[in-house]
Write a protein that holds these residues in place. Structure first.
Motif, short mmCIF file in Angstrom:
data_model
loop_
_atom_site.label_atom_id
_atom_site.label_comp_id
_atom_site.label_asym_id
_atom_site.label_seq_id
_atom_site.Cartn_x
_atom_site.Cartn_y
_atom_site.Cartn_z
N GLY A 91 0.46 2.57 -2.95
CA GLY A 91 1.03 1.86 -1.81
C GLY A 91 2.38 2.45 -1.47
O GLY A 91 2.65 3.63 -1.70
N PHE B 296 6.64 0.90 -13.45
CA PHE B 296 6.14 -0.47 -13.34
C PHE B 296 5.78 -0.81 -11.90
O PHE B 296 4.73 -1.38 -11.62
CB PHE B 296 7.18 -1.47 -13.87
N PHE B 297 6.68 -0.46 -11.00
CA PHE B 297 6.44 -0.80 -9.59
C PHE B 297 5.20 -0.09 -9.07
O PHE B 297 4.33 -0.68 -8.44
CB PHE B 297 7.66 -0.42 -8.75
N SER B 298 5.13 1.20 -9.37
CA SER B 298 4.05 2.00 -8.79
C SER B 298 2.69 1.62 -9.34
O SER B 298 1.70 1.62 -8.62
CB SER B 298 4.32 3.48 -9.03
N GLY C 6 5.01 2.08 -2.92
CA GLY C 6 5.67 2.55 -4.14
C GLY C 6 5.53 4.06 -4.29
O GLY C 6 6.46 4.74 -4.71
N TYR D 259 8.66 -6.33 -0.34
CA TYR D 259 7.59 -5.41 0.07
C TYR D 259 7.22 -5.63 1.54
O TYR D 259 6.93 -4.67 2.26
CB TYR D 259 6.37 -5.67 -0.81
N THR E 160 -0.63 -8.58 -12.38
CA THR E 160 -1.56 -8.25 -11.30
C THR E 160 -2.95 -7.93 -11.84
O THR E 160 -3.96 -8.42 -11.32
CB THR E 160 -1.07 -7.01 -10.53
N MET F 172 3.70 -7.92 -14.16
CA MET F 172 3.73 -9.31 -13.73
C MET F 172 2.32 -9.91 -13.64
O MET F 172 2.13 -10.95 -13.04
CB MET F 172 4.47 -9.46 -12.41
N SER G 133 -1.82 -3.23 -1.31
CA SER G 133 -0.88 -3.55 -2.40
C SER G 133 -0.30 -4.95 -2.22
O SER G 133 -0.22 -5.71 -3.18
CB SER G 133 0.27 -2.55 -2.46
N SER H 143 -4.28 -1.59 -5.13
CA SER H 143 -3.05 -2.29 -5.52
C SER H 143 -1.99 -1.30 -5.98
O SER H 143 -0.83 -1.39 -5.61
CB SER H 143 -3.36 -3.27 -6.66
N SER I 267 -2.41 -7.69 -3.35
CA SER I 267 -2.48 -7.86 -4.80
C SER I 267 -1.25 -8.58 -5.32
O SER I 267 -1.29 -9.25 -6.35
CB SER I 267 -2.65 -6.51 -5.50
N ILE I 268 -0.14 -8.44 -4.60
CA ILE I 268 1.07 -9.15 -5.01
C ILE I 268 0.89 -10.65 -4.74
O ILE I 268 1.07 -11.50 -5.61
CB ILE I 268 2.30 -8.62 -4.24
N1 TRP Z 1 2.13 -0.75 -6.82
C1 TRP Z 1 2.32 -1.05 -5.46
C2 TRP Z 1 2.90 0.17 -4.76
O1 TRP Z 1 3.05 1.19 -5.37
C3 TRP Z 1 3.18 -2.27 -5.23
C4 TRP Z 1 2.73 -3.43 -6.03
C5 TRP Z 1 1.55 -4.09 -5.91
C6 TRP Z 1 3.41 -4.04 -7.10
N2 TRP Z 1 1.44 -5.06 -6.87
C7 TRP Z 1 2.58 -5.06 -7.59
C8 TRP Z 1 4.64 -3.80 -7.68
C9 TRP Z 1 2.98 -5.81 -8.69
C10 TRP Z 1 5.03 -4.55 -8.77
C11 TRP Z 1 4.20 -5.54 -9.27
O2 TRP Z 1 3.20 0.14 -3.62
#
Ligand code: TRP
Length: 439
Positions: free
Chosen positions: A27, A221-223, A29, A105, A230, A228, A316, A24, A319-320
């Protein structure tokens, strides 16, 4: 009504859980977003800020989400409601963020699919510098690939946690890592590579603005896929005791390492081939074909690389999607299949304006941002950090970090308790307020 624990699905092993969480986090990110954020943020300075934030706030929140999921064994909304019956909305913010991030995404995932097909069917030489910008301006094809990416994601999520998510993650992640290492070696030996490495690693503090802090935070946060819920969702499928601090540390290190390697792969190429540094979301899609063109059997390696990149993107994106599906499944009693289909169709419609914002709708800007950039900005830089603050406050101030029973020893509870209660929420708050100009 939430599902009872007995009925809840679970991972087959600790290793499976680790691979799925790493899947997750690692990805697009890391391999796509991190390089262009670093380019925008001024190279080395951005890297230092990123590293500082990821090993403090990032690690703390990752641990917090995992601890909460393992303890409550519920989706984010259910878990927050258990802390306080009024806190369900904090979990729901996560569900709304999914509806922005999933289409966003999938669009980039679609670009990856397209490149994969191009590398399979066309000789490399034809991919010229403007190829990519021409492709994303087309109104139909990018959306076709977006749909394809969503369908594949949906297919895996329908198959469920054990047979879908876990199985694919275990094999693909190690393979991607090895190939990435080979590409780093090649790009570091290109002419002029050193200039790129210098840009990436050497901090030029004159380039720091308040925005640099915000984008570095958003990238954390994104990476790490945090903010949120997950990992609340993923850890809720655990039915054995796992060493969470160790797992969280592994995930953060691995995720950071992959982003770092991506930087080492991209920046030498940028400087060696004179690719414009400010190419934004297109940066990686311009540089990668150039690396492959400089390698013997480049098109074969290109194919392999884009297969693995597609799989990293899929681990990833599932997982979203899973966050929304777990919620619809637990709280609204929709079947897994129905949740996946309804939600994906809805998200595809949201993807249309985002994808068209590179072409047909490119003149349409809000706050000087296209739909695509705006979706990313709102989700990653605003809503995820906001979700992070609310999580910290609910656990730090209401539930009590030590009640999550993540640590047996006192020191861990004191250190992370302090981080969650004070440092993380205050730091995120300062960065957010600064970015909107309030302080
Ligand atoms: N982290 C993932 C990436 O780096 C993307 C991702 C998966 C994500 N689940 C998430 C980003 C939840 C924000 C929230 O590609």
């Amino acid at each position: 009504m939430e599902n009872s624990n007995q009925k809840r699905v679970s991972w087959t092993s600790k290793f499976g859980f680790l691979m799925a969480t790493a899947g997750s986090a690692v990805g697009l990110g890391n391999l796509w977003r991190f390089p262009f954020m670093t380019a925008n943020g001024g190279g080395g300075v951005f890297l230092i800020l990123y590293l500082t934030l990821v090993f403090t706030i990032g690690l703390g929140l990752l641990l917090l989400e995992m601890g909460l999921g393992a303890k409550m064994r519920l989706n984010p909304v259910g878990a927050m409601r258990k802390i306080n019956s009024h806190f369900g909305f904090i979990g729901s913010i996560g569900i709304w963020v999914v509806t922005i991030i999933f289409p966003f995404y999938s669009i980039v995932g679609g670009w990856i699919f397209h490149y994969f097909l191009i590398f399979c069917t066309q000789p490399l030489i034809k991919i010229h510098q403007d190829y990519f910008s021409q492709f994303i301006q087309n109104p139909y094809w990018p959306l076709f690939y977006t749909l394809l990416f969503m369908i594949l994601t949906a297919f895996i999520v329908i198959k469920g946690v054990k047979n879908g998510i876990e199985k694919y993650s275990k094999i693909m992640m190690p393979a991607l890592f090895m190939l990435l290492l080979c590409l780093v070696v090649r790009s570091a030996t290109l002419p002029n590579a050193f200039e790129g490495i210098k840009f990436f690693l050497w901090p030029d503090f004159s380039k720091v603005t308040t925005n640099t802090f915000l984008t570095a935070l958003g990238q954390v946060f994104f990476s790490l896929s945090i903010g949120m819920g997950t990992f609340i969702t993923y850890a809720s499928y655990l039915n054995e005791k796992v060493n969470l601090p160790k797992t969280a540390m592994i995930i953060v290190s691995l995720d950071t390492l992959v982003a770092f390697l991506a930087g080492l792969m991209i920046f030498p190429t940028v400087f060696s081939f004179n690719v414009p540094l400010n190419s934004g979301p297109t940066l990686v899609f311009i540089t990668l074909p150039k690396i492959f063109s400089a390698i013997p059997f480049g098109s074969c390696i290109g194919i392999l690389f884009f297969i693995l990149l597609s799989l990293a993107a899929l681990t990833s994106s599932i997982s979203i999607l899973e966050v929304a599906v777990a919620y619809l499944n637990d709280n609204h009693h929709f079947s897994r299949k129905k949740s996946v289909i309804l939600f994906s169709v809805f998200c595809f419609f949201l993807a249309i304006p985002m994808s068209l914002s590179f072409g047909l709708l490119s003149g349409f800007k809000i706050f000087d941002k296209s739909f695509f950039d705006l979706a990313d900005f709102i989700a990653s830089n605003i809503l995820l950090p906001l979700g992070g603050i609310l999580l910290c406050i609910s656990v730090g101030w209401f539930y009590g970090f030590k009640n999550l029973e993540i640590f047996q020893n006192k020191a861990g509870n004191i250190f992370f308790g302090f981080l969650i209660k004070f440092i993380a929420p205050i730091a995120i708050c300062i960065i957010l307020l600064q970015a909107v100009g309030l302080i």
